[in-house]
Each structure stands twice: as C-alpha cells, then as structure tokens.
Design a protein around this motif. Structure first.
Motif, PDB file in Angstrom:
ATOM      1  N   UNK A   1      31.279  39.938  20.272  1.00  0.00           N
ATOM      2  CA  UNK A   1      30.525  40.997  20.769  1.00  0.00           C
ATOM      3  C   UNK A   1      31.033  41.109  21.829  1.00  0.00           C
ATOM      4  N   UNK A   2      31.219  39.718  22.617  1.00  0.00           N
ATOM      5  CA  UNK A   2      32.168  39.977  23.753  1.00  0.00           C
ATOM      6  C   UNK A   2      34.301  40.369  24.256  1.00  0.00           C
ATOM      7  N   UNK A   3      34.004  39.958  23.002  1.00  0.00           N
ATOM      8  CA  UNK A   3      35.334  40.312  22.696  1.00  0.00           C
ATOM      9  C   UNK A   3      35.828  41.942  22.230  1.00  0.00           C
ATOM     10  N   UNK A   4      34.184  42.242  22.040  1.00  0.00           N
ATOM     11  CA  UNK A   4      34.330  43.650  21.574  1.00  0.00           C
ATOM     12  C   UNK A   4      34.792  44.422  19.938  1.00  0.00           C
ATOM     13  N   UNK A   5      35.103  43.652  19.339  1.00  0.00           N
ATOM     14  CA  UNK A   5      35.366  43.492  17.803  1.00  0.00           C
ATOM     15  C   UNK A   5      34.908  44.216  16.670  1.00  0.00           C
ATOM     16  N   UNK A   6      35.047  44.677  15.965  1.00  0.00           N
ATOM     17  CA  UNK A   6      34.308  45.652  15.329  1.00  0.00           C
ATOM     18  C   UNK A   6      33.802  45.542  13.654  1.00  0.00           C
ATOM     19  N   UNK A   7      33.555  43.781  14.007  1.00  0.00           N
ATOM     20  CA  UNK A   7      32.503  43.091  13.141  1.00  0.00           C
ATOM     21  C   UNK A   7      32.496  42.127  12.931  1.00  0.00           C
ATOM     22  N   UNK A   8      31.749  41.432  12.508  1.00  0.00           N
ATOM     23  CA  UNK A   8      30.655  40.410  12.645  1.00  0.00           C
ATOM     24  C   UNK A   8      30.799  39.528  11.472  1.00  0.00           C
ATOM     25  N   UNK A   9      30.563  37.935  11.629  1.00  0.00           N
ATOM     26  CA  UNK A   9      30.517  37.121  11.159  1.00  0.00           C
ATOM     27  C   UNK A   9      30.429  37.717   9.367  1.00  0.00           C
ATOM     28  N   UNK A  10      29.453  38.043   9.319  1.00  0.00           N
ATOM     29  CA  UNK A  10      29.170  38.354   8.363  1.00  0.00           C
ATOM     30  C   UNK A  10      29.667  39.010   6.713  1.00  0.00           C
ATOM     31  N   UNK A  11      29.886  40.298   7.807  1.00  0.00           N
ATOM     32  CA  UNK A  11      31.456  41.185   6.943  1.00  0.00           C
ATOM     33  C   UNK A  11      32.285  40.731   7.125  1.00  0.00           C
TER      34      UNK A  11
END
Length: 432
Positions: free
Chosen positions: A248-258
């Motif tokens: 989230x802090x990196x502003x990535x468009x995924x989370x680990x579950x994806x």
C-alpha cells in the motif's frame, strides 16, 4: 532512472559482462555518469592473484564511501563473496546486476522503440508506459501512461523478426499485462495467440507483467500459455513485498492475495512452468514483521527466478521524502533474502539433473559453450558446443548432468562427443 558508474577489472570475459550490463541498463533508460554524480556504483572484479584480491577489496571500500549504493560482481564476487562481508554492498552474479540497479522500477524503452534482432533473439516492445503510480519509481516521469499500438502492428513486427531469422521473440514493455488498457481492452492474450500463429520455428517469451494488471486476465492468459507450445511457460510477476501494508505504501496495484491467485491460475493450467518475481527489501516503512512476510511468501511460492533489490531513493519520487531505514538493516535483510533465494533456485535446478529436456540454443556462452532454454525458460548450458555441433538457433535434446544454482549443464543426447561433465571451465555467464 538511475545514474550509474561502472568499473571493470580483469579479462575479456569480464569486459564482455560489463558491456552486457550496460546494454541492459541503457535499454531500461538508465545512464552512465561519473562517480561524483552516480546513484549506484558497479564494481566488476577480478581474482587472479592475492594482490588483485587486495586491490579489489580496497577499491570496494573506496567506492562504498563515495556512493549510497554499491554492487559488486565478477569473478571475486562469485568465488569469494564472503570477502566483501564488511563492505556495505550487494554481491551479485553479473546477470542480476541490471535488476538490482533498477530499484524495482519498470523497464524503459525510447519513444520510437522498434524491434531489434540480436543474434537469434528478437526484441519486440509492444507498448510504452504503464498504468501504475508506484511511490518509488521514477520511470513514470519518462514514459507516461500506457500507449498501445494495434495488435496488427505488433504482429507485423513479430513476423518481420521471424523472417529476419529470430528463433526467440521477447515480448517487452513497461508492463505487458496492461497492453490495450488505453483503449479499454485487455489485448495481451489476443496478441500472444496471434504471434504464436505466425509460421516458423521459434519461441516466445513474455516480459514483465505486474500482478495488478495480470490478475483480471489470469485464467484467460494461463489458457493461452497452455494452448501454445511456442510460448515459454514462464511469467515474470514482480510482487515486490509479501506485506500488504508495504504494498500500500509502495502504491502497488495489487495485494498479496492477487499475486497468489495469479500464481494458482498458472499452476492449474500448466504442468511445469517458471515463476520469476522481484522483491524490494528495506522500503522505508518495512518493519521486521513485513520482511518476514516477504520471506514467508518466497518460501511458499518458491519462484525459480528471483531478483532481490535493496531500496534506494530516486529523486522526485514520493518515497524519496520518507525517512529511510539504516544501511545495515537493508544490508542484513538483503543478505537473508538472497541466501534464501539461492537455496530455492538451486533446488529447482537440482531437480532437473538426470532428466532429458528439449532446448533452444539462444546465445554463445563463455568459452566454447552455448546458453540454451527449455520449455519453461530454464537455462541449460551446453559445453564444448563446437564438438557437439551446437550453435545458437538450434533445437536439440539434452540430458541434464548437473545443476549450478541458477542454471544447469546438459549434454546433447545424440552427440558422440566426449563426456565434458567434469571438465574445468570458467562459469558461463547467465542469460537475461
């Protein structure tokens, strides 16, 4: 983009490795500069005699004091990496250097990027830009949003590469998974299908695709891989962290579950495939618990190719304004993950020993060797290539005789040449 300074010591082989490192860095939009202006220094080492070793250590210590990030590679790094334990540096094989320097950023192509034929390898940039806004990445300032040429245009370029002699086509871009998003469509599966329909004997490798872009087409894309023998069963999904808080802090468009769900889709569709991924260690907000989540994720999914990068600040990015972690913390976490990485990758290559694989010879290696790839893009080196009559572009069957952590050695099955498994030879440089 990073500004890098590179110094090379030793033989012609070392100089060749440095040229390849620089080529990849230039292709990714980074630029060479003097040491005074560099974000990162790269030291390609030699280890011929004891005096040379002392010189290499002294130079590493000097460079450490001049730059915020130091990468040590070359013969001494591979043979005596422990000698650099007291130097704040990443010790890597040469083929890992470009990914480490890029700080997890997307690759960059020029505005007028065109296909390139490099030996029997065709490089096909399918789009420019991305849909991400990662807090640590400076590439977005150069490339902007995704700009996707039509499928027909990219297919024509691929056909031209095949007609020019390409035996391997590398489909590249800042984020191949979002190809077509600027037109409101997800066009990557169609494009890969169309390229694989081109007449000819060649293989196709898909370049980096962020998990956020791939997730929505994961099952369709996995089916495309399963249906096309020309596609290497290989996908590069840079997860960057095993912690949702850090993502989230990196502003990535995924989370680990994806990420996990995408990996599961390929597990369901393919019997044997290679997962490549990237981790950034030492992001400013990464806690010890976050780091352990990344380590646990690596143990869980067990990728066969892993790039480990220590976070470094890029001017003008939001992450550059965050209070950073200490250098020793980043060094310790990088070391721990790199050691785990080597165990995971070595296990994958050791499992190949004793098997027979059909491979495509892609590039010359060190000395009289050729670098080959099997159907899952695992690297297998054929030594004494001229005696076996093996050249880049050839397709052949090999028996895997030994594993060497990040690649394996194989002997052509039909060859009557000498058994070269025990012959001493300088370690061939790994391909990209």
């Amino acid at each position: 983009m990073a500004r890098y300074h590179i110094e090379t010591y030793g033989c012609t082989s070392n100089r060749g490795e440095s040229r390849e490192i620089e080529r990849r860095l230039r292709d990714a939009g980074h630029r060479r500069t003097d040491l005074d202006d560099a974000d990162v220094a790269i030291l390609n080492t030699c280890t011929v005699v004891e005096k040379t070793e002392r010189n290499m250590l002294r130079r590493a210590e000097e460079l450490e004091s001049e730059v915020s990030d130091l990468v040590v590679t070359g013969c001494m790094a591979l043979a005596q990496g422990e000698e650099f334990a007291d130097v704040d540096a990443q010790v890597l094989s040469w083929d890992e250097v470009p990914a480490a320097v890029t700080n997890g950023e997307c690759p960059t192509t020029t505005a007028d990027a065109e296909p390139i034929l490099d030996g029997v390898v065709g490089i096909l940039p399918i789009a420019r830009g991305c849909m991400s806004n990662c807090s640590y990445c400076i590439t977005k300032f150069a490339t902007g949003r995704i700009d996707s040429p039509p499928v027909e245009e990219n297919v024509r370029k691929a056909e031209a590469l095949v007609h020019a002699g390409a035996k391997e086509i590398r489909v590249t871009g800042q984020d191949t998974g979002v190809y077509g998003w600027d037109e409101g469509e997800r066009k990557l599966p169609e494009l890969l299908d169309r390229i694989c329909d081109i007449e000819g004997d060649f293989r196709v490798r898909l370049g980096m695709a962020n998990p956020g872009g791939i997730h929505g087409i994961r099952e369709e894309l996995a089916d495309v891989f399963a249906a096309n023998e020309k596609l290497y069963d290989f996908i590069h999904l840079p997860v960057q962290s095993g912690s949702d808080d850090v993502l989230e802090e990196m502003r990535r468009q995924h989370r680990v579950d994806k990420f996990r769900e995408t990996v599961a889709a390929f597990d369901d569709a393919l019997d044997h495939w290679t997962l490549s991924t990237d981790f950034i260690v030492g992001f400013p907000t990464e806690t010890d618990a976050d780091h352990e989540r990344s380590m646990d994720l690596l143990r869980e999914v067990r990728p066969e190719k892993i790039n480990v990068t220590r976070f470094s600040k890029r001017p003008g990015t939001d992450a550059a304004d965050m209070k950073g972690l200490g250098g020793q913390t980043k060094k310790d976490r990088s070391k721990a993950m790199s050691e785990l990485k080597m165990d995971v990758v070595a296990e994958a290559y050791e499992e190949l020993v004793g098997t027979r694989r059909e491979v495509l010879a892609v590039r010359p290696g060190t000395g009289d060797s050729v670098k080959c790839r099997d159907s899952a893009y695992r690297q297998i080196i054929v030594r004494n290539a001229s005696e076996h009559g093996v050249e880049p572009g050839d397709t052949l069957e090999v028996e895997v005789t030994s594993g060497q952590t990040v690649y394996a050695f194989g002997t052509p099955v039909a060859s009557e040449g000498p058994d070269d498994a025990d012959e001493a030879e300088e370690t061939p440089a790994a391909a990209d």
